[in-house]
Design a protein around this motif. Sequence first.
Motif, mmCIF file in Angstrom:
data_model
loop_
_atom_site.group_PDB
_atom_site.id
_atom_site.type_symbol
_atom_site.label_atom_id
_atom_site.label_comp_id
_atom_site.label_asym_id
_atom_site.label_seq_id
_atom_site.Cartn_x
_atom_site.Cartn_y
_atom_site.Cartn_z
ATOM 1 N N ARG A 217 0.877 -1.273 0.045
ATOM 2 C CA ARG A 217 -0.010 0.118 -0.080
ATOM 3 C C ARG A 217 0.935 1.371 -0.125
ATOM 4 N NH1 ARG A 217 -3.341 -3.425 3.352
ATOM 5 N NH2 ARG A 217 -2.000 -2.849 5.101
ATOM 6 N N GLY A 218 1.930 1.292 0.767
ATOM 7 C CA GLY A 218 3.041 2.139 0.732
ATOM 8 C C GLY A 218 3.495 2.627 -0.536
ATOM 9 N N ILE A 219 4.019 1.735 -1.345
ATOM 10 C CA ILE A 219 4.584 2.045 -2.463
ATOM 11 C C ILE A 219 3.701 2.711 -3.688
ATOM 12 C CG2 ILE A 219 6.783 0.773 -2.493
ATOM 13 C CD1 ILE A 219 5.572 -1.231 -4.150
ATOM 14 N N LEU A 220 2.531 1.921 -3.441
ATOM 15 C CA LEU A 220 1.245 2.359 -4.320
ATOM 16 C C LEU A 220 0.926 3.924 -4.059
ATOM 17 C CD1 LEU A 220 -0.762 -0.795 -4.693
ATOM 18 C CD2 LEU A 220 0.665 0.183 -6.467
ATOM 19 N N LEU A 221 0.672 4.012 -2.822
ATOM 20 C CA LEU A 221 0.492 5.404 -2.404
ATOM 21 C C LEU A 221 1.488 6.594 -2.659
ATOM 22 C CD1 LEU A 221 -1.931 7.006 -1.044
ATOM 23 C CD2 LEU A 221 -0.547 6.605 1.323
ATOM 24 N N GLU A 222 2.840 5.989 -2.710
ATOM 25 C CA GLU A 222 3.844 7.097 -2.838
ATOM 26 C C GLU A 222 3.678 7.292 -4.399
ATOM 27 O OE1 GLU A 222 7.714 5.263 -2.587
ATOM 28 O OE2 GLU A 222 8.537 7.166 -2.617
ATOM 29 N N ALA A 223 3.530 6.280 -5.261
ATOM 30 C CA ALA A 223 3.353 6.446 -6.758
ATOM 31 C C ALA A 223 2.177 7.448 -7.255
ATOM 32 C CB ALA A 223 3.119 5.235 -7.576
ATOM 33 N N LEU A 224 1.151 7.216 -6.443
ATOM 34 C CA LEU A 224 -0.134 8.000 -6.530
ATOM 35 C C LEU A 224 0.149 9.494 -6.184
ATOM 36 C CD1 LEU A 224 -3.105 8.031 -7.425
ATOM 37 C CD2 LEU A 224 -3.727 7.824 -4.899
ATOM 38 N N LEU A 225 0.710 9.695 -5.137
ATOM 39 C CA LEU A 225 1.036 11.237 -4.424
ATOM 40 C C LEU A 225 2.098 11.720 -5.595
ATOM 41 C CD1 LEU A 225 1.135 10.637 -0.663
ATOM 42 C CD2 LEU A 225 -0.619 11.498 -2.075
ATOM 43 N N LEU A 226 3.304 11.084 -5.602
ATOM 44 C CA LEU A 226 4.297 11.494 -6.850
ATOM 45 C C LEU A 226 3.562 11.947 -8.214
ATOM 46 C CD1 LEU A 226 7.489 10.088 -5.996
ATOM 47 C CD2 LEU A 226 6.799 12.236 -5.470
ATOM 48 N N GLY A 227 2.967 11.198 -8.595
ATOM 49 C CA GLY A 227 2.352 11.351 -9.921
ATOM 50 C C GLY A 227 1.397 12.684 -9.863
ATOM 51 N N THR A 228 0.601 12.759 -8.791
ATOM 52 C CA THR A 228 -0.554 13.721 -8.491
ATOM 53 C C THR A 228 0.405 15.253 -8.353
ATOM 54 O OG1 THR A 228 -1.859 12.259 -7.554
ATOM 55 C CG2 THR A 228 -2.436 14.504 -7.375
ATOM 56 N N LEU A 229 1.510 15.187 -7.588
ATOM 57 C CA LEU A 229 2.202 16.279 -7.395
ATOM 58 C C LEU A 229 2.852 16.709 -8.528
ATOM 59 C CD1 LEU A 229 3.017 17.886 -4.737
ATOM 60 C CD2 LEU A 229 4.990 16.490 -4.573
ATOM 61 N N ALA A 230 3.437 15.962 -9.465
ATOM 62 C CA ALA A 230 4.214 16.116 -10.673
ATOM 63 C C ALA A 230 3.224 16.842 -11.572
ATOM 64 C CB ALA A 230 4.978 14.969 -11.367
ATOM 65 N N THR A 231 1.889 16.090 -11.653
ATOM 66 C CA THR A 231 1.084 16.704 -12.707
ATOM 67 C C THR A 231 0.542 18.204 -12.355
ATOM 68 O OG1 THR A 231 0.143 14.621 -12.775
ATOM 69 C CG2 THR A 231 -1.176 16.318 -13.685
ATOM 70 N N ILE A 232 0.514 18.353 -10.962
ATOM 71 C CA ILE A 232 -0.069 19.809 -10.371
ATOM 72 C C ILE A 232 1.074 20.688 -10.980
ATOM 73 C CG2 ILE A 232 -0.807 21.007 -8.598
ATOM 74 C CD1 ILE A 232 -2.116 18.575 -7.546
ATOM 75 N N GLY A 233 2.455 20.509 -10.403
ATOM 76 C CA GLY A 233 3.273 21.312 -10.672
ATOM 77 C C GLY A 233 3.586 21.473 -12.146
ATOM 78 N N LEU A 234 3.575 20.361 -13.134
ATOM 79 C CA LEU A 234 4.066 20.762 -14.442
ATOM 80 C C LEU A 234 2.778 21.677 -15.333
ATOM 81 C CD1 LEU A 234 5.519 17.258 -15.425
ATOM 82 C CD2 LEU A 234 6.553 19.397 -14.983
ATOM 83 N N LEU A 235 1.417 21.579 -14.497
ATOM 84 C CA LEU A 235 0.503 22.272 -14.918
ATOM 85 C C LEU A 235 0.522 23.771 -14.654
ATOM 86 C CD1 LEU A 235 -2.922 20.154 -14.204
ATOM 87 C CD2 LEU A 235 -2.194 20.793 -16.744
ATOM 88 N N LEU A 236 0.952 23.948 -13.412
ATOM 89 C CA LEU A 236 1.034 25.067 -12.923
ATOM 90 C C LEU A 236 2.093 26.045 -13.704
ATOM 91 C CD1 LEU A 236 1.199 24.771 -8.934
ATOM 92 C CD2 LEU A 236 -0.507 25.997 -10.548
ATOM 93 N N ILE A 237 3.211 25.395 -14.055
ATOM 94 C CA ILE A 237 4.092 26.079 -14.893
ATOM 95 C C ILE A 237 3.661 26.097 -16.352
ATOM 96 C CG2 ILE A 237 6.186 25.699 -13.368
ATOM 97 C CD1 ILE A 237 7.026 23.565 -15.433
ATOM 98 N N GLY A 238 2.832 25.440 -16.874
ATOM 99 C CA GLY A 238 2.382 25.352 -18.064
ATOM 100 C C GLY A 238 2.871 24.680 -19.292
ATOM 101 N N LEU A 239 3.549 23.548 -18.730
ATOM 102 C CA LEU A 239 4.165 22.663 -19.726
ATOM 103 C C LEU A 239 3.183 21.978 -20.414
ATOM 104 C CD1 LEU A 239 7.337 21.699 -20.119
ATOM 105 C CD2 LEU A 239 6.674 19.618 -19.029
#
Lengths: 362, 173
Positions: A217-239
């Motif tokens: 559950r830990g590695i799956l949650l980590e992947a989900l959180l990191l994917g979400t974080l990267a998506t939000i960050g990249l959307l914010l910088i308009g990539l």
Amino acid sequence: MNTGSSAAKFGWVRLTALGVGCAIGLYVIRDVLPPIVLAAIVAYVLNPIVDMGERRSVPRWGTIILIYLLIAAAAVVGVLFLLPLLGQQFEEIRSQIGPFWSQLQVYGYRFLDRVERWWPPLARVILAEVTSDALTTMPHQWLASALENAPAFISGAFSNVVGIITYFVTVPFIAFFLVRDGRAFKRAFIELVPNRYFETVVSVLDRIDHSVGLYIRGILLEALLLGTLATIGLLLIGLKGAILIGMLTGFLNLIPYVGAIVGFVVGVFVALATGGNVPGVVIVFAFSQFVDNWFIQPFVLSRSVNLHPLLIFLAVVFGGVYGGLLGMFLAVPLTGAFVVTARTIREGLRPQVYPYDVIAEL
Amino acid sequence: MAHAVWANPKSLFRPRTPLAKALGDLPLFSRLSRAEIEKVEAIAHIRTYSAGECIFEQGDPSVAMFVIMAGEVRIVIRTEESEEDREVARLGTGEMFGETALLDGAPRTAAAIAATPAEIAAIARPDWIDLVERQPALGVRMLLPLARIMAARVRALNLQVPTSQQQNWEQYV
């Protein structure tokens, strides 16, 4: 005491027979093992939710079916809305990579000119490499062929057993029964254990179950959180292609280190090709690594297990060689589960010492 | 209690198994409805022991409590001073032992040996805690009697400890 020692000997015989039986059983079912392992992973994810439902008097089967329906609805929404969006983002990136690559080649040949003036033999070596097929192929052409081959590649990873469609049927089916009747299966296994080892086996099995569950559950949650974080960050910088790259980062993060590295490289490359914000991409990935190391890992994986990077690398290579793409993704959770199991058995067999000598001193 | 009965009326019409009867007669489970007893029954492991077979050894980490369904069990303390085991209790059908294992994994203070061929139901702590967490209302109805049993034992121990040592003793209890 003769009876006791012969009983102990009989116990060892049964325990050894049980171990050998398990090993032979696993060997016999090795071809159908991947769907069973996948189903076990799904069961570990679903179990806490189903337990939560049971606390509110919802039968286990009811919660499982409800979750399956939600997943099916999410899949329909994904196919209807997310896939066209991802396809559009992919096309956007692909159309801009061609001119960028040509520009890169111009820079490359200018650089080679300088090298030739400075040290001609080195320039000849580089030129021989550059003109080879692998480097002259345009990345957008490579991307196009990768996209064409992707379904075959992904299904190829599964087809060595029974085909990708079978996975969609067998994995939820097996997971359903693992979640609903998991306790009964464990009880049936414990019935086979000799009396002398009954308590030890119950305790060790419980700790293995707990630790492996936390890890998966830990590695799956980590992947989900990191994917979400990267998506939000990249959307914010308009990539361009932010959702695509963010999802890729999260998905590949199931293979430790690979997600962050591939996401970062692809992100910078896309930013360069599309005239995006390169420092922004660097900041987004540096920030997500910071959050991962300081907040996600200590909380999500703290009570779990940390695998050595070399062990992870070897496991992924081994998984890739023997099980293809699916093997690469299953390698790390399986290795984690194996390490957790070995550690738990070692700890479980060590005699426990409680501070009863304090009371005894009185 | 009424809601527990109505929670699963079907259980009222099912014949009670020997294990359900044995569990229901114990003070620890006496407050549970038939449907709840069935849930405890579902986590019990039935083990068969031959005469003289060790159920657990003194000093073993404790994991399970046991309910004797048939046969007899000797509870003995082994000391370094004498080679003979000191029998502290002889338990028969319907009695339970090792119930502190439901609370912690402390080493067993005595050994349990089957005096005759015995059929014993074992309830392991991980399964019991899992049941308490999944069914909190049922958990409370088991935890209160367990707390009362423990409180009675502490009082009995207090009476055995000399008054001069009781102050020291109580700070640990």
